[in-house]
Design a protein around this motif. Structure first.
Motif, PDB file in Angstrom:
ATOM      1  N   ALA A 398       1.521  20.254 -13.610  1.00  0.00           N
ATOM      2  CA  ALA A 398       1.614  19.220 -12.580  1.00  0.00           C
ATOM      3  C   ALA A 398       2.975  18.532 -12.627  1.00  0.00           C
ATOM      4  CB  ALA A 398       0.495  18.200 -12.761  1.00  0.00           C
ATOM      5  N   ALA A 399       3.484  18.285 -13.844  1.00  0.00           N
ATOM      6  CA  ALA A 399       4.797  17.639 -13.985  1.00  0.00           C
ATOM      7  C   ALA A 399       5.898  18.535 -13.435  1.00  0.00           C
ATOM      8  CB  ALA A 399       5.055  17.302 -15.450  1.00  0.00           C
ATOM      9  N   LEU A 400       5.772  19.842 -13.658  1.00  0.00           N
ATOM     10  CA  LEU A 400       6.760  20.777 -13.137  1.00  0.00           C
ATOM     11  C   LEU A 400       6.756  20.765 -11.611  1.00  0.00           C
ATOM     12  CD1 LEU A 400       8.854  23.013 -13.598  1.00  0.00           C
ATOM     13  CD2 LEU A 400       6.944  24.654 -13.645  1.00  0.00           C
ATOM     14  N   ASN A 401       5.567  20.791 -11.012  1.00  0.00           N
ATOM     15  CA  ASN A 401       5.464  20.751  -9.552  1.00  0.00           C
ATOM     16  C   ASN A 401       5.983  19.427  -8.995  1.00  0.00           C
ATOM     17  OD1 ASN A 401       4.293  23.301  -9.571  1.00  0.00           O
ATOM     18  ND2 ASN A 401       2.212  22.493  -9.691  1.00  0.00           N
ATOM     19  N   LYS A 402       5.674  18.351  -9.726  1.00  0.00           N
ATOM     20  CA  LYS A 402       6.132  17.036  -9.278  1.00  0.00           C
ATOM     21  C   LYS A 402       7.654  16.947  -9.344  1.00  0.00           C
ATOM     22  CE  LYS A 402       5.475  12.092 -10.186  1.00  0.00           C
ATOM     23  NZ  LYS A 402       4.813  11.090 -11.065  1.00  0.00           N
ATOM     24  N   ALA A 404       9.773  19.458  -9.093  1.00  0.00           N
ATOM     25  CA  ALA A 404      10.316  20.286  -8.009  1.00  0.00           C
ATOM     26  C   ALA A 404      10.218  19.550  -6.676  1.00  0.00           C
ATOM     27  CB  ALA A 404       9.572  21.617  -7.943  1.00  0.00           C
ATOM     28  N   ALA A 405       9.084  18.894  -6.447  1.00  0.00           N
ATOM     29  CA  ALA A 405       8.914  18.133  -5.203  1.00  0.00           C
ATOM     30  C   ALA A 405       9.878  16.953  -5.146  1.00  0.00           C
ATOM     31  CB  ALA A 405       7.469  17.649  -5.095  1.00  0.00           C
ATOM     32  N   ALA A 406      10.099  16.301  -6.305  1.00  0.00           N
ATOM     33  CA  ALA A 406      11.013  15.160  -6.350  1.00  0.00           C
ATOM     34  C   ALA A 406      12.437  15.606  -6.040  1.00  0.00           C
ATOM     35  CB  ALA A 406      10.950  14.483  -7.712  1.00  0.00           C
ATOM     36  N   ASN A 407      12.822  16.782  -6.530  1.00  0.00           N
ATOM     37  CA  ASN A 407      14.148  17.324  -6.228  1.00  0.00           C
ATOM     38  C   ASN A 407      14.322  17.539  -4.732  1.00  0.00           C
ATOM     39  OD1 ASN A 407      16.102  17.713  -8.307  1.00  0.00           O
ATOM     40  ND2 ASN A 407      14.682  19.122  -9.319  1.00  0.00           N
ATOM     41  N   LYS A 408      13.306  18.136  -4.114  1.00  0.00           N
ATOM     42  CA  LYS A 408      13.364  18.354  -2.673  1.00  0.00           C
ATOM     43  C   LYS A 408      13.402  17.032  -1.915  1.00  0.00           C
ATOM     44  CE  LYS A 408      10.893  22.791  -2.786  1.00  0.00           C
ATOM     45  NZ  LYS A 408       9.681  23.517  -2.329  1.00  0.00           N
ATOM     46  N   SER A 409      12.632  16.071  -2.418  1.00  0.00           N
ATOM     47  CA  SER A 409      12.582  14.764  -1.753  1.00  0.00           C
ATOM     48  C   SER A 409      13.936  14.065  -1.810  1.00  0.00           C
ATOM     49  CB  SER A 409      11.514  13.889  -2.396  1.00  0.00           C
ATOM     50  OG  SER A 409      11.495  12.601  -1.825  1.00  0.00           O
ATOM     51  N   VAL A 410      14.603  14.131  -2.976  1.00  0.00           N
ATOM     52  CA  VAL A 410      15.916  13.493  -3.104  1.00  0.00           C
ATOM     53  C   VAL A 410      16.916  14.143  -2.151  1.00  0.00           C
ATOM     54  CG1 VAL A 410      17.886  13.214  -4.641  1.00  0.00           C
ATOM     55  CG2 VAL A 410      15.615  12.653  -5.449  1.00  0.00           C
ATOM     56  N   THR A 411      16.881  15.466  -2.083  1.00  0.00           N
ATOM     57  CA  THR A 411      17.801  16.176  -1.183  1.00  0.00           C
ATOM     58  C   THR A 411      17.571  15.769   0.267  1.00  0.00           C
ATOM     59  OG1 THR A 411      17.883  18.064  -2.712  1.00  0.00           O
ATOM     60  CG2 THR A 411      18.592  18.441  -0.447  1.00  0.00           C
ATOM     61  N   ALA A 412      16.293  15.737   0.652  1.00  0.00           N
ATOM     62  CA  ALA A 412      15.960  15.374   2.032  1.00  0.00           C
ATOM     63  C   ALA A 412      16.299  13.921   2.325  1.00  0.00           C
ATOM     64  CB  ALA A 412      14.486  15.651   2.295  1.00  0.00           C
ATOM     65  N   GLN A 413      15.939  13.020   1.406  1.00  0.00           N
ATOM     66  CA  GLN A 413      16.184  11.599   1.624  1.00  0.00           C
ATOM     67  C   GLN A 413      17.681  11.283   1.624  1.00  0.00           C
ATOM     68  OE1 GLN A 413      14.094   9.339   2.562  1.00  0.00           O
ATOM     69  NE2 GLN A 413      12.216  10.553   2.301  1.00  0.00           N
ATOM     70  N   GLU A 414      18.450  12.021   0.810  1.00  0.00           N
ATOM     71  CA  GLU A 414      19.894  11.803   0.790  1.00  0.00           C
ATOM     72  C   GLU A 414      20.509  12.178   2.140  1.00  0.00           C
ATOM     73  OE1 GLU A 414      23.807  12.931  -1.941  1.00  0.00           O
ATOM     74  OE2 GLU A 414      21.982  14.159  -2.039  1.00  0.00           O
ATOM     75  N   LYS A 415      20.097  13.311   2.688  1.00  0.00           N
ATOM     76  CA  LYS A 415      20.611  13.722   3.988  1.00  0.00           C
ATOM     77  C   LYS A 415      20.210  12.721   5.061  1.00  0.00           C
ATOM     78  CE  LYS A 415      20.656  18.709   3.025  1.00  0.00           C
ATOM     79  NZ  LYS A 415      20.076  20.023   3.400  1.00  0.00           N
ATOM     80  N   ALA A 416      18.941  12.284   4.984  1.00  0.00           N
ATOM     81  CA  ALA A 416      18.466  11.322   5.983  1.00  0.00           C
ATOM     82  C   ALA A 416      19.223  10.006   5.873  1.00  0.00           C
ATOM     83  CB  ALA A 416      16.969  11.093   5.802  1.00  0.00           C
ATOM     84  N   PHE A 417      19.483   9.560   4.639  1.00  0.00           N
ATOM     85  CA  PHE A 417      20.185   8.294   4.466  1.00  0.00           C
ATOM     86  C   PHE A 417      21.629   8.391   4.950  1.00  0.00           C
ATOM     87  CE2 PHE A 417      22.988   5.735   1.719  1.00  0.00           C
ATOM     88  CZ  PHE A 417      22.648   4.478   2.210  1.00  0.00           C
ATOM     89  N   ASP A 447      11.875   8.325  -8.401  1.00  0.00           N
ATOM     90  CA  ASP A 447      10.809   9.312  -8.639  1.00  0.00           C
ATOM     91  C   ASP A 447      11.361  10.546  -9.341  1.00  0.00           C
ATOM     92  OD1 ASP A 447       9.005   7.632  -7.459  1.00  0.00           O
ATOM     93  OD2 ASP A 447       9.042   8.643  -5.499  1.00  0.00           O
ATOM     94  N   LEU A 448      12.568  10.943  -9.012  1.00  0.00           N
ATOM     95  CA  LEU A 448      13.167  12.113  -9.644  1.00  0.00           C
ATOM     96  C   LEU A 448      13.423  11.848 -11.122  1.00  0.00           C
ATOM     97  CD1 LEU A 448      14.368  14.944  -9.475  1.00  0.00           C
ATOM     98  CD2 LEU A 448      16.567  13.892  -8.858  1.00  0.00           C
ATOM     99  N   ILE A 449      13.967  10.682 -11.424  1.00  0.00           N
ATOM    100  CA  ILE A 449      14.223  10.337 -12.833  1.00  0.00           C
ATOM    101  C   ILE A 449      12.913  10.318 -13.619  1.00  0.00           C
ATOM    102  CG2 ILE A 449      15.035   8.525 -14.389  1.00  0.00           C
ATOM    103  CD1 ILE A 449      17.040   7.711 -12.230  1.00  0.00           C
TER     104      ILE A 449
END
Length: 472
Positions: A398-402, A404-417, A447-449
């Motif tokens: 679960a931590a591994l999946n979380k 990976a999802a956090a990495n994607k979220s940071v990438t997406a949120q950075e572009k959006a910001f 969340d990524l940290i």
């Protein structure tokens, strides 16, 4: 005064050196293992088990005891040399050497020897269990400090960025190029980040306190630790099934080995209880002597002094006379008494238990129940390990999946910001949308940290069950 200044400088120097100590994870674990009370208690328990084992080895050998006495007798007492009661004050004493050798005790001594040896081995695994628990707790606390430091650093970076944005908004508002509400929104965002910083600082303080308490670091209110370049460790353990990890854990975990050994110990205890039903044969021997200051011996030959009537008469009616001798006595020397009274004894002692209020049967029943309880403890320990391994395996996945999802979220949120920031700088977006975009980006970073450190810890826990050492 010169000496006082020199001493003060030495104290200041060493206090500064101590204050500047940077603790690595190995330093923290080693210090905790040497100072933690639970670890010290488990080591003492193991030493007690070792002493019990040594005693059980010694019980197989003969027992030899020496004793002596010195008595002052008053009034009517038994004279140990003449074995007659005398009514006078005298001194007496004695010495003895006694030995006893067990020949057959129903194999009780052999069972007890094996049991104490097994208990000693189990106690060593108990020590390892406590040490592993402390090391794992220290590693978790150490990792929590690293996480808190990262959170604080990220918060400081955000405060710096928000402060620049707030100053820019103020300039625009002062020049009537931006609505005043935008400045208020920037102030609110800065206040929020300052609150987050205070929370991160409190978390860091709490994390350090936890580590200090685990290490039993007396007199310390703060601790500085190394900040290694934390990378996600090998995910090889994640590719294993929980059953595979469990099977390895059964081979590595000291608590499993300790309970299995105590099952064997309980079996030996049952043998000890059953041994009481058998006859007991032992050999004994003794050497003894005594003395008394009343002991006397004949001094020279008796002196003939004449005849006196004996009170008997012959068949013809004549009195029978008996000779009279005069005896002269002297005190018997101490050395002579020891030699004259020296006694030796050797023999065998056979004891057969016929009836003792069902004590033996009760002891056997208790031992059987203890053996069954030890067997259940083994099953319970293995079941607990299975549950912990399954949970640790699921948590790691679960931590591994979380992560990976956090990495994607940071990438997406950075572009959006970045897109939102461009629109905001061009005056095409209100401050509320800009603040929301920044908040979302900030949360994704946090969340990524968190997910990164959580994944590292979960993998380390899984590696622990596989017998791998703790290190970052």
């Amino acid at each position: 005064m010169k000496h006082s200044k020199f001493i003060f400088l030495l104290i200041f120097f060493f206090s500064e050196v101590n204050a500047q100590k940077i603790w690595s994870l190995k330093d923290c674990i080693d210090y905790a293992l040497n100072n933690n009370i639970s670890v010290q208690q488990s080591i003492i328990a193991s030493k007690i088990a070792a002493a019990t084992y040594q005693q059980s080895v010694g019980s197989l050998f003969p027992s030899i005891n020496a004793s002596s006495s010195l008595n002052y007798n008053y009034g009517r007492s038994l004279d140990p040399t003449s074995y007659q009661y005398v009514d006078q004050t005298f001194q007496s004493g004695g010495a003895s050497l006694n030995g006893n050798l067990p020949i057959f005790q129903g194999l009780e001594l052999q069972h007890n020897l094996r049991k104490s040896s097994i208990d000693f081995d189990a106690s060593k695994f108990d020590v390892r269990k406590v040490q592993n628990d402390i090391a794992l707790s220290v590693a978790a606390a150490y990792l929590q400090i690293l996480y808190s430091n990262e959170q604080l650093k990220a918060t400081n970076d955000r405060i710096e960025a928000v402060t620049k944005e707030r100053n820019r908004a103020k300039i625009l508002v002062d020049n009537d190029l931006l609505a005043e509400g935008s400045l208020l929104d920037a102030d609110a965002l800065l206040a929020t980040e300052e609150f987050n910083k205070a929370s991160a600082e409190n978390l860091l303080i709490s994390s350090k306190l936890t580590l200090i308490q685990l290490m039993q670091l007396e007199g310390a209110s703060d601790i500085a630790i190394e900040t290694p370049a934390l990378e996600i460790p090998s995910q090889e353990s994640l590719s294993l099934s929980s059953e595979s990890v469990y099977n390895e854990a059964l081979k590595n975990l000291p608590e499993v080995k300790a309970t299995e050994l105590r099952l064997k110990s309980a079996k030996e205890s049952l043998g000890i209880a059953r041994a009481a039903r058998y006859p007991r044969l032992s050999a004994f021997g003794s050497l003894s002597t005594n003395y008394s200051n009343q002991a006397t011996s004949l001094d020279g030959s008796p002196v003939f002094t004449g005849y006196v009537p004996s009170g008997a008469v012959t068949s013809s009616g004549e009195q029978v006379l008996q000779p009279v001798f005069n005896y002269k006595y002297r005190d018997t020397p101490f050395k002579d008494q020891l030699n004259n009274n020296f006694g030796k004894a050797i023999g065998f002692n056979l004891s057969i238990s016929l009836f003792n209020g069902w004590a033996i049967n009760s002891s056997i029943k208790r031992s059987k129940l203890s053996f069954e309880n030890a067997r259940l403890n083994v099953l319970q320990t293995k079941n607990t390990v299975l549950k912990n391994v399954q949970q640790a395996h699921a948590d790691a996945i679960a931590a591994l999946n979380k992560y990976a999802a956090a990495n994607k979220s940071v990438t997406a949120q950075e572009k959006a910001f970045l897109y939102t920031e461009k629109k905001y700088n061009a005056g095409l977006l209100n401050s509320i949308d800009y603040v929301n975009a920044r908040n979302n980006y900030t949360k994704s970073q946090s969340d990524l940290i968190q997910s990164k450190f959580d994944l590292i810890l979960k993998i380390k826990v899984l590696d622990y069950y596989l017998g791998k050492p703790l290190s970052f």
